[in-house]
Write a protein that holds these residues in place. Structure first.
Motif, mmCIF file in Angstrom:
data_model
loop_
_atom_site.group_PDB
_atom_site.id
_atom_site.type_symbol
_atom_site.label_atom_id
_atom_site.label_comp_id
_atom_site.label_asym_id
_atom_site.label_seq_id
_atom_site.Cartn_x
_atom_site.Cartn_y
_atom_site.Cartn_z
ATOM 1 N N HIS A 143 0.919 -1.003 0.234
ATOM 2 C CA HIS A 143 0.005 0.037 -0.045
ATOM 3 C C HIS A 143 0.912 1.249 -0.086
ATOM 4 O O HIS A 143 1.551 1.794 1.034
ATOM 5 N N LEU A 144 1.272 1.714 -1.269
ATOM 6 C CA LEU A 144 2.090 2.840 -1.424
ATOM 7 C C LEU A 144 1.768 4.125 -0.842
ATOM 8 O O LEU A 144 0.510 4.445 -0.715
ATOM 9 N N SER A 145 2.615 5.105 -0.514
ATOM 10 C CA SER A 145 2.489 6.308 -0.198
ATOM 11 C C SER A 145 1.762 7.122 -1.292
ATOM 12 O O SER A 145 1.683 6.958 -2.312
ATOM 13 N N LEU A 146 1.392 8.184 -0.805
ATOM 14 C CA LEU A 146 0.651 9.298 -1.927
ATOM 15 C C LEU A 146 1.655 10.018 -2.472
ATOM 16 O O LEU A 146 1.158 10.927 -3.253
ATOM 17 N N THR A 147 2.927 10.188 -2.076
ATOM 18 C CA THR A 147 3.754 11.129 -2.582
ATOM 19 C C THR A 147 4.627 10.339 -3.556
ATOM 20 O O THR A 147 5.333 9.188 -3.471
#
Length: 249
Positions: A143-147
């Protein structure tokens, strides 16, 4: 008598062939469940489990899962989903949250041989890579970062992990990135994206594709790929589940 024997042996061979084939069939799901909170803002773990059970996946990457937080009334969400689906579970906490933990999880029909997790970058909140080894493959849940910068760094770390592994490697999860982004472009250098490019978020009126399932390019052959689709589920979470059917080599 001879004809009956031939018919019997043919049936046995066909049954054996089908049994061997089915052992290599694999249905993969990725599902950001928003901790069981639907678009109606109701928390309902049975509803989440029903979505999973309806499609009979062999393995599920699950994102946004609480563990004994105050928000979830001190319930171990993944454990409850495990009981409701009859699947093994593994939990990878990313951060401390509201008296408990918050992170990603795995549900699988087959018990993993080995499980672990490692931190991934995330400036808005820490992220995590879930690693599970099975008899015939390795599964990575994300679940990757929003950045974007953190996302690209995470892809680099996933590729480093891939280089250590000898079995076929699947990666699945919520990448928070669109199909033609730099992030997915970097992923495609080492992985073949198997999942449909249909939109997955928000669940009621999807306008973005940000959830993916991919297989490492060392293993991928077109004959192994069977099917992929986004589940028409508009209410149980703010994401729609994604499914892929493959045949293991």
């Amino acid at each position: 008598m001879k004809a009956r024997l031939i018919t019997f042996l043919t049936s046995v061979l066909l049954f054996t062939s089908l049994s061997i084939s089915s052992q290599n069939d694999l249905r993969i799901m990725t599902y950001n469940i928003r901790n069981g909170i639907g678009m109606d803002m109701k928390s309902d773990y049975k509803r989440t489990a029903n979505v999973i059970n309806k499609y009979h996946p062999d393995i599920v990457a699950v994102q946004e899962v609480d563990s004994v937080t105050n928000r979830s009334n001190k319930r171990f969400v993944l454990g409850e989903l495990s009981e409701l689906t009859g699947m093994y579970y593994y939990y990878a906490p990313a951060i401390d949250y509201d008296g408990g933990k918050y992170g990603t999880g795995l549900l699988s029909k087959e018990k993993p041989i080995h499980t672990s997790y490692m931190a991934l970058p995330g400036r808005e909140e820490q992220r995590v890579l879930l690693i599970a080894e099975f008899d015939k493959f390795v599964f990575l849940g994300v679940h990757l970062s929003l950045t974007e910068e953190d996302q690209i760094k995470s892809i680099e770390m996933i590729k480093q992990e891939l280089a250590k592994l000898k079995k076929p490697v699947f990666v699945a999860g919520d990448f928070n990135a669109h199909p033609y982004s730099e992030v997915i472009g970097q992923l495609k250098k080492s992985f073949k994206v198997l999942s449909s490019s249909d939109n997955t978020f928000p669940a009621d009126k999807p306008s973005e594709c940000i959830d993916y399932i991919a297989l490492d390019k060392r293993t991928y052959k077109s004959r192994l790929f069977r099917n992929s689709f986004v589940v028409d589920e508009p209410e149980a979470s703010d994401h729609r589940p994604v499914l892929v059917d493959v045949k293991l080599p």
